[in-house]
Design a protein around this motif. Structure first.
Motif, PDB file in Angstrom:
ATOM      1  N   GLY A 146       0.820  -1.212   0.000  1.00  0.00           N
ATOM      2  CA  GLY A 146       0.000   0.000   0.000  1.00  0.00           C
ATOM      3  C   GLY A 146       0.853   1.261   0.000  1.00  0.00           C
ATOM      4  O   GLY A 146       0.523   2.246  -0.669  1.00  0.00           O
ATOM      5  N   THR A 147       1.951   1.230   0.735  1.00  0.00           N
ATOM      6  CA  THR A 147       2.878   2.373   0.754  1.00  0.00           C
ATOM      7  C   THR A 147       3.522   2.546  -0.616  1.00  0.00           C
ATOM      8  O   THR A 147       3.709   3.668  -1.090  1.00  0.00           O
ATOM      9  CB  THR A 147       3.950   2.171   1.841  1.00  0.00           C
ATOM     10  N   VAL A 148       3.843   1.433  -1.260  1.00  0.00           N
ATOM     11  CA  VAL A 148       4.411   1.495  -2.610  1.00  0.00           C
ATOM     12  C   VAL A 148       3.413   2.159  -3.554  1.00  0.00           C
ATOM     13  O   VAL A 148       3.763   3.074  -4.309  1.00  0.00           O
ATOM     14  CB  VAL A 148       4.784   0.078  -3.119  1.00  0.00           C
ATOM     15  N   ARG A 149       2.169   1.712  -3.513  1.00  0.00           N
ATOM     16  CA  ARG A 149       1.149   2.281  -4.406  1.00  0.00           C
ATOM     17  C   ARG A 149       0.929   3.767  -4.130  1.00  0.00           C
ATOM     18  O   ARG A 149       0.799   4.562  -5.056  1.00  0.00           O
ATOM     19  CB  ARG A 149      -0.156   1.491  -4.282  1.00  0.00           C
ATOM     20  N   SER A 150       0.891   4.162  -2.863  1.00  0.00           N
ATOM     21  CA  SER A 150       0.665   5.582  -2.560  1.00  0.00           C
ATOM     22  C   SER A 150       1.866   6.424  -2.986  1.00  0.00           C
ATOM     23  O   SER A 150       1.691   7.529  -3.514  1.00  0.00           O
ATOM     24  CB  SER A 150       0.347   5.786  -1.078  1.00  0.00           C
ATOM     25  N   ASN A 151       3.095   5.910  -2.800  1.00  0.00           N
ATOM     26  CA  ASN A 151       4.280   6.638  -3.263  1.00  0.00           C
ATOM     27  C   ASN A 151       4.281   6.761  -4.783  1.00  0.00           C
ATOM     28  O   ASN A 151       4.624   7.816  -5.329  1.00  0.00           O
ATOM     29  CB  ASN A 151       5.566   5.955  -2.793  1.00  0.00           C
ATOM     30  N   ALA A 152       3.901   5.698  -5.474  1.00  0.00           N
ATOM     31  CA  ALA A 152       3.843   5.735  -6.934  1.00  0.00           C
ATOM     32  C   ALA A 152       2.786   6.745  -7.389  1.00  0.00           C
ATOM     33  O   ALA A 152       3.037   7.545  -8.297  1.00  0.00           O
ATOM     34  CB  ALA A 152       3.538   4.357  -7.493  1.00  0.00           C
ATOM     35  N   SER A 153       1.649   6.724  -6.758  1.00  0.00           N
ATOM     36  CA  SER A 153       0.568   7.646  -7.122  1.00  0.00           C
ATOM     37  C   SER A 153       0.989   9.098  -6.915  1.00  0.00           C
ATOM     38  O   SER A 153       0.804   9.946  -7.791  1.00  0.00           O
ATOM     39  CB  SER A 153      -0.679   7.330  -6.288  1.00  0.00           C
ATOM     40  N   ARG A 154       1.581   9.374  -5.758  1.00  0.00           N
ATOM     41  CA  ARG A 154       2.030  10.743  -5.474  1.00  0.00           C
ATOM     42  C   ARG A 154       3.134  11.177  -6.440  1.00  0.00           C
ATOM     43  O   ARG A 154       3.149  12.315  -6.921  1.00  0.00           O
ATOM     44  CB  ARG A 154       2.530  10.850  -4.045  1.00  0.00           C
ATOM     45  N   GLY A 155       4.068  10.280  -6.694  1.00  0.00           N
ATOM     46  CA  GLY A 155       5.167  10.603  -7.603  1.00  0.00           C
ATOM     47  C   GLY A 155       4.683  10.868  -9.016  1.00  0.00           C
ATOM     48  O   GLY A 155       5.090  11.839  -9.662  1.00  0.00           O
ATOM     49  N   LEU A 156       3.771  10.026  -9.516  1.00  0.00           N
ATOM     50  CA  LEU A 156       3.231  10.216 -10.859  1.00  0.00           C
ATOM     51  C   LEU A 156       2.415  11.509 -10.942  1.00  0.00           C
ATOM     52  O   LEU A 156       2.483  12.225 -11.947  1.00  0.00           O
ATOM     53  CB  LEU A 156       2.374   9.017 -11.268  1.00  0.00           C
ATOM     54  N   GLU A 157       1.660  11.805  -9.907  1.00  0.00           N
ATOM     55  CA  GLU A 157       0.880  13.039  -9.885  1.00  0.00           C
ATOM     56  C   GLU A 157       1.812  14.259  -9.944  1.00  0.00           C
ATOM     57  O   GLU A 157       1.560  15.214 -10.688  1.00  0.00           O
ATOM     58  CB  GLU A 157      -0.005  13.109  -8.637  1.00  0.00           C
ATOM     59  N   THR A 158       2.891  14.216  -9.190  1.00  0.00           N
ATOM     60  CA  THR A 158       3.865  15.317  -9.222  1.00  0.00           C
ATOM     61  C   THR A 158       4.472  15.447 -10.615  1.00  0.00           C
ATOM     62  O   THR A 158       4.599  16.552 -11.143  1.00  0.00           O
ATOM     63  CB  THR A 158       4.972  15.079  -8.179  1.00  0.00           C
ATOM     64  N   LEU A 159       4.826  14.318 -11.225  1.00  0.00           N
ATOM     65  CA  LEU A 159       5.399  14.362 -12.570  1.00  0.00           C
ATOM     66  C   LEU A 159       4.406  14.944 -13.568  1.00  0.00           C
ATOM     67  O   LEU A 159       4.768  15.781 -14.392  1.00  0.00           O
ATOM     68  CB  LEU A 159       5.826  12.961 -13.022  1.00  0.00           C
ATOM     69  N   ARG A 160       3.155  14.516 -13.487  1.00  0.00           N
ATOM     70  CA  ARG A 160       2.126  15.049 -14.394  1.00  0.00           C
ATOM     71  C   ARG A 160       1.957  16.558 -14.221  1.00  0.00           C
ATOM     72  O   ARG A 160       1.823  17.288 -15.202  1.00  0.00           O
ATOM     73  CB  ARG A 160       0.789  14.357 -14.144  1.00  0.00           C
ATOM     74  N   ASN A 161       1.939  17.012 -12.981  1.00  0.00           N
ATOM     75  CA  ASN A 161       1.728  18.439 -12.717  1.00  0.00           C
ATOM     76  C   ASN A 161       2.905  19.304 -13.144  1.00  0.00           C
ATOM     77  O   ASN A 161       2.727  20.493 -13.405  1.00  0.00           O
ATOM     78  CB  ASN A 161       1.434  18.673 -11.236  1.00  0.00           C
ATOM     79  N   LYS A 162       4.097  18.729 -13.196  1.00  0.00           N
ATOM     80  CA  LYS A 162       5.280  19.524 -13.522  1.00  0.00           C
ATOM     81  C   LYS A 162       5.714  19.411 -14.967  1.00  0.00           C
ATOM     82  O   LYS A 162       6.658  20.081 -15.370  1.00  0.00           O
ATOM     83  CB  LYS A 162       6.443  19.116 -12.612  1.00  0.00           C
ATOM     84  N   LEU A 163       5.044  18.556 -15.749  1.00  0.00           N
ATOM     85  CA  LEU A 163       5.422  18.440 -17.163  1.00  0.00           C
ATOM     86  C   LEU A 163       5.210  19.770 -17.853  1.00  0.00           C
ATOM     87  O   LEU A 163       4.187  20.437 -17.644  1.00  0.00           O
ATOM     88  CB  LEU A 163       4.599  17.367 -17.865  1.00  0.00           C
ATOM     89  N   PRO A 164       6.165  20.161 -18.700  1.00  0.00           N
ATOM     90  CA  PRO A 164       5.990  21.422 -19.424  1.00  0.00           C
ATOM     91  C   PRO A 164       4.723  21.386 -20.272  1.00  0.00           C
ATOM     92  O   PRO A 164       4.339  20.350 -20.784  1.00  0.00           O
ATOM     93  CB  PRO A 164       7.233  21.495 -20.320  1.00  0.00           C
TER      94      PRO A 164
END
Length: 169
Positions: A146-164
């Motif tokens: 569950g921690t892996v999934r939440s870290n992946a979700s947060r990380g992907l969300e950050t990447l999506r939000n910061k894409l040019p």
């Protein structure tokens, strides 16, 4: 390795030869730089050599070394202490094509990835580069799936939000 059904342990040198390139690629994905990846893997090999009697008795010493690389990356203070920032490294020789846009995209991706917390970055690298399932990532990191999934979700969300913005078209 088995010979006639009898397990034969790899020597330390054999294990280094068979796993060094893969561990360096993993280190590169985690650190973002060739030299930092080499330092990371060299540190792990030095520690593994001291523990070789125990490691060589394992069924999968390569997996143990991979875990050591990730754990060393997660605890590495040297990058912060000296103010190093991982960046993508350019090719040594030009390919003859105009690679400025591709290099700019790669640099932007490395900057965004390097801005993630270490745990999120490790999860994304293990999931998308090493292609490990959540259960194995959890085992490597010593956390729950569950921690892996939440870290992946947060990380992907950050990447999506910061894409040019131009990347989204």
């Amino acid at each position: 390795m088995t010979i006639d059904g009898v397990k034969q342990a790899l020597s330390f040198d054999e294990l280094v030869q068979s796993s060094e390139r893969r561990l360096l690629r993993l280190g590169l994905m985690l650190t973002g730089g060739v030299h930092s990846a080499e330092d990371l893997v060299q540190t792990v090999f030095a520690r593994a050599h001291r523990k070789w009697a125990r490691i060589s008795a394992l069924d999968h010493p390569e997996a143990y070394l991979r875990t050591m690389v990730v754990n060393e990356f997660l605890s590495w203070r040297r990058l912060r202490r000296y103010g190093e920032v991982p960046v993508a490294e350019t090719a040594d020789q030009p390919s003859g094509e105009d690679i400025s846009a591709r290099q700019a995209q790669r640099d932007a991706a490395w900057r965004i990835l390097s801005g993630l917390p270490r745990q999120q970055r490790a999860v994304l690298v293990l999931r998308y580069y090493e292609d490990l399932p959540d259960s194995e990532i959890a085992e490597v990191l010593g956390v729950t799936p569950g921690t892996v999934r939440s870290n992946a979700s947060r990380g992907l969300e950050t990447l999506r939000n910061k894409l040019p913005a131009e990347e989204e078209h």
